[in-house]
Design a protein around this motif. Structure first.
Motif, PDB file in Angstrom:
ATOM      1  N   SER A  70     -35.324  47.303  70.568  1.00 26.08           N
ATOM      2  CA  SER A  70     -35.411  48.219  69.698  1.00 26.08           C
ATOM      3  C   SER A  70     -34.558  49.622  69.888  1.00 26.08           C
ATOM      4  O   SER A  70     -34.014  50.252  69.059  1.00 26.08           O
ATOM      5  N   LYS A  71     -34.233  49.534  71.214  1.00 25.98           N
ATOM      6  CA  LYS A  71     -33.323  51.018  71.670  1.00 25.98           C
ATOM      7  C   LYS A  71     -32.442  50.117  72.516  1.00 25.98           C
ATOM      8  O   LYS A  71     -32.485  50.510  73.933  1.00 25.98           O
ATOM      9  N   ARG A  74     -30.575  52.031  75.717  1.00 23.59           N
ATOM     10  CA  ARG A  74     -31.045  52.222  76.977  1.00 23.59           C
ATOM     11  C   ARG A  74     -30.623  51.469  78.070  1.00 23.59           C
ATOM     12  O   ARG A  74     -30.721  51.612  79.366  1.00 23.59           O
TER      13      ARG A  74
END
Length: 106
Positions: A70-71, A74
């Protein structure tokens, strides 16, 4: 008199990334590369049975999905080089009267 608020209707799909079922489409190319590489290593080179090959490929794809899910910034931002900042030192000198006049005349 109470003001009546009118809300705009917004399409919920706007800004969402395309998906094929629960799988994001931006993972198709990395999964293909991971799957092909692991298949060549496990089945062709190591001559493992199909069950082990499928489990290792699923493990590799799941690992990539977890790391870039989702991210993704990172994890993936670790591979972008950080700019090298240097500190310069310059002693401030105020403008002389002549320089101020010349600047004001412009």
């Amino acid at each position: 008199m109470a003001e009546e608020y009118k809300f705009r209707k917004v399409n919920a799909i706007l800004g969402a990334s395309p998906k094929i079922g629960p799988f994001p489409t931006e993972l198709i190319i990395p999964w293909s590369i991971i799957s092909f590489t692991l298949f060549m290593i496990c089945y062709v080179v190591l001559n493992l049975p199909w069950l082990w090959v499928l489990l290792i490929v699923a493990w590799g794809d799941a690992t990539w999905w977890i790391l870039t899910g989702s991210k993704p910034y990172r994890f993936l931002s670790k591979f972008i080089p950080v700019p090298r900042w240097t500190r310069g030192v310059y002693q401030y000198r105020g403008m002389r009267k002549q320089e101020v006049r010349n600047y004001a005349e412009r």
